[in-house]
Design a protein around this motif. Structure first.
Motif, mmCIF file in Angstrom:
data_model
loop_
_atom_site.group_PDB
_atom_site.id
_atom_site.type_symbol
_atom_site.label_atom_id
_atom_site.label_comp_id
_atom_site.label_asym_id
_atom_site.label_seq_id
_atom_site.Cartn_x
_atom_site.Cartn_y
_atom_site.Cartn_z
ATOM 1 N N VAL A 35 0.898 -1.071 -0.074
ATOM 2 C CA VAL A 35 0.093 0.001 0.055
ATOM 3 C C VAL A 35 1.017 1.271 0.048
ATOM 4 O O VAL A 35 1.630 1.431 0.713
ATOM 5 C CB VAL A 35 -1.019 0.214 1.449
ATOM 6 C CG1 VAL A 35 -1.866 1.302 1.270
ATOM 7 C CG2 VAL A 35 -1.828 -0.963 1.301
ATOM 8 N N GLN A 36 0.625 2.299 -0.749
ATOM 9 C CA GLN A 36 1.392 3.292 -0.719
ATOM 10 C C GLN A 36 0.375 4.456 -0.701
ATOM 11 O O GLN A 36 -0.633 4.520 -1.280
ATOM 12 C CB GLN A 36 2.210 3.471 -2.318
ATOM 13 C CG GLN A 36 3.073 4.810 -2.329
ATOM 14 C CD GLN A 36 3.993 4.819 -3.436
ATOM 15 O OE1 GLN A 36 4.040 3.944 -4.026
ATOM 16 N NE2 GLN A 36 4.466 6.023 -3.597
ATOM 17 N N THR A 37 1.043 5.545 0.120
ATOM 18 C CA THR A 37 -0.028 6.668 0.302
ATOM 19 C C THR A 37 0.506 7.988 -0.249
ATOM 20 O O THR A 37 1.555 8.007 -0.948
ATOM 21 C CB THR A 37 -0.007 6.917 1.959
ATOM 22 O OG1 THR A 37 1.331 7.616 2.374
ATOM 23 C CG2 THR A 37 -0.454 5.848 2.787
ATOM 24 N N SER A 38 -0.292 8.865 -0.745
ATOM 25 C CA SER A 38 -0.024 10.123 -1.071
ATOM 26 C C SER A 38 0.395 10.664 0.233
ATOM 27 O O SER A 38 0.538 10.439 1.327
ATOM 28 C CB SER A 38 -1.477 10.708 -1.387
ATOM 29 O OG SER A 38 -1.806 10.282 -2.452
ATOM 30 N N ALA A 141 1.880 23.605 4.933
ATOM 31 C CA ALA A 141 2.251 22.819 5.822
ATOM 32 C C ALA A 141 3.906 22.572 6.243
ATOM 33 O O ALA A 141 4.500 22.732 5.208
ATOM 34 C CB ALA A 141 1.615 21.258 5.277
ATOM 35 N N CYS A 142 4.141 22.377 7.597
ATOM 36 C CA CYS A 142 5.372 22.525 7.856
ATOM 37 C C CYS A 142 6.102 21.092 7.406
ATOM 38 O O CYS A 142 7.377 20.826 7.290
ATOM 39 C CB CYS A 142 5.537 22.809 9.233
ATOM 40 S SG CYS A 142 4.812 21.427 10.225
ATOM 41 N N VAL A 143 5.262 19.774 7.375
ATOM 42 C CA VAL A 143 5.846 18.754 6.989
ATOM 43 C C VAL A 143 4.982 17.762 6.122
ATOM 44 O O VAL A 143 3.691 18.239 6.143
ATOM 45 C CB VAL A 143 6.325 17.847 8.187
ATOM 46 C CG1 VAL A 143 7.269 18.543 9.095
ATOM 47 C CG2 VAL A 143 5.154 17.551 8.935
ATOM 48 N N GLU A 144 5.434 17.128 5.283
ATOM 49 C CA GLU A 144 4.567 16.152 4.677
ATOM 50 C C GLU A 144 5.119 14.862 4.715
ATOM 51 O O GLU A 144 6.229 14.407 4.565
ATOM 52 C CB GLU A 144 4.338 16.674 3.225
ATOM 53 C CG GLU A 144 3.625 15.819 2.140
ATOM 54 C CD GLU A 144 2.981 16.208 1.165
ATOM 55 O OE1 GLU A 144 2.491 15.636 0.010
ATOM 56 O OE2 GLU A 144 3.506 17.222 0.629
ATOM 57 N N VAL A 145 4.252 13.651 4.783
ATOM 58 C CA VAL A 145 4.806 12.462 5.012
ATOM 59 C C VAL A 145 3.988 11.460 4.127
ATOM 60 O O VAL A 145 2.749 11.598 4.046
ATOM 61 C CB VAL A 145 4.696 11.777 6.524
ATOM 62 C CG1 VAL A 145 5.040 10.308 6.489
ATOM 63 C CG2 VAL A 145 5.696 12.617 7.409
ATOM 64 N N GLU A 146 4.669 10.662 3.284
ATOM 65 C CA GLU A 146 4.252 9.417 2.672
ATOM 66 C C GLU A 146 4.983 8.163 2.875
ATOM 67 O O GLU A 146 6.043 8.294 3.334
ATOM 68 C CB GLU A 146 4.200 9.659 0.895
ATOM 69 C CG GLU A 146 5.708 10.110 0.637
ATOM 70 C CD GLU A 146 5.792 10.207 -0.800
ATOM 71 O OE1 GLU A 146 6.546 9.599 -1.625
ATOM 72 O OE2 GLU A 146 4.834 10.968 -1.460
ATOM 73 N N LEU A 147 4.133 7.176 2.945
ATOM 74 C CA LEU A 147 4.719 5.668 3.163
ATOM 75 C C LEU A 147 4.395 4.512 2.431
ATOM 76 O O LEU A 147 3.426 4.892 1.631
ATOM 77 C CB LEU A 147 4.433 5.412 4.602
ATOM 78 C CG LEU A 147 2.980 5.249 5.290
ATOM 79 C CD1 LEU A 147 2.561 3.994 5.018
ATOM 80 C CD2 LEU A 147 3.047 5.400 6.714
ATOM 81 N N VAL A 148 5.266 3.661 2.336
ATOM 82 C CA VAL A 148 4.847 2.307 1.440
ATOM 83 C C VAL A 148 4.825 1.329 2.717
ATOM 84 O O VAL A 148 5.712 1.323 3.673
ATOM 85 C CB VAL A 148 5.860 2.001 0.500
ATOM 86 C CG1 VAL A 148 5.525 0.705 -0.054
ATOM 87 C CG2 VAL A 148 5.997 3.152 -0.517
ATOM 88 N N ALA A 149 3.786 0.353 2.728
ATOM 89 C CA ALA A 149 3.455 -0.544 3.883
ATOM 90 C C ALA A 149 3.410 -2.015 3.096
ATOM 91 O O ALA A 149 2.962 -2.133 1.973
ATOM 92 C CB ALA A 149 2.126 -0.229 4.627
ATOM 93 N N LYS A 150 3.685 -2.780 3.839
ATOM 94 C CA LYS A 150 3.415 -4.154 3.451
ATOM 95 C C LYS A 150 1.966 -4.596 3.926
ATOM 96 O O LYS A 150 1.624 -4.420 5.148
ATOM 97 C CB LYS A 150 4.405 -5.060 3.916
ATOM 98 C CG LYS A 150 5.853 -4.995 3.557
ATOM 99 C CD LYS A 150 6.693 -6.060 4.253
ATOM 100 C CE LYS A 150 7.092 -5.729 5.784
ATOM 101 N NZ LYS A 150 8.106 -6.599 6.266
ATOM 102 N N ALA A 151 1.196 -5.276 3.019
ATOM 103 C CA ALA A 151 -0.203 -5.614 3.551
ATOM 104 C C ALA A 151 -0.678 -7.143 3.167
ATOM 105 O O ALA A 151 0.246 -7.575 2.076
ATOM 106 C CB ALA A 151 -1.187 -4.695 2.628
#
Length: 151
Positions: A35-38, A141-151
């Motif tokens: 799963v990848q997030t914006s 925004a002061c930060v932005e986070v995106e992630l890739v997770a194993k599902a």
């Protein structure tokens, strides 16, 4: 080890609702077993955390904003994965930091995101990471986070 949802409860953390996109995109998508997030910005119940880190936003506030952004990203990932406990671990995290000129502690800011993911997933929350300084982020925004997770 306990499940991610059990760890959230133990930590006293509630995942926020999935943020409504502020543009033409989806918050997260699933491809096979990932799963990848914006990018997710630090929306809190009090509002969006805005400004430049190193000029109005100190390191501790930026780390807290990165933590909130990571939880927002995790909520989006869980939504498409079939729930938080369907997430088996975190593969990669990218943290963008709106940085004042001369600010060089992007990696320390990113620890706010990385640390909460490790608290929730234990060893499965350890991940590769990029911490990138930028001039400006969406909505200031002061930060932005995106992630890739194993599902």
């Amino acid at each position: 080890m306990s499940t991610p949802s059990q760890r959230l409860a133990e930590l006293g953390i509630t995942l926020p609702p999935v943020a409504t996109p502020v543009g033409s995109y989806v918050p997260a998508t699933r491809l096979g077993d990932t799963v990848q997030t914006s990018g997710q910005i630090p929306f809190t119940p009090e509002g969006l955390v805005t400004g430049l880190v190193g000029d109005g936003i100190d390191l501790e506030a930026a780390q807290a904003a990165a933590r909130v952004s990571a939880l927002n990203a995790l909520a989006a990932a869980a939504d498409v994965a079939g729930g938080l406990d369907a997430i088996k671990g975190i593969v990669k995290v990218t943290v963008f930091v709106a940085s004042a000129p001369g600010f060089t502690e992007q990696a320390a800011v990113a620890n706010g995101a990385s640390d909460v993911l490790a608290e929730i997933f234990g060893a499965d929350g350890r991940h590769v990471r990029s911490a990138v300084g930028v001039a400006v982020l969406p909505k200031n925004a002061c930060v932005e986070v995106e992630l890739v997770a194993k599902a």
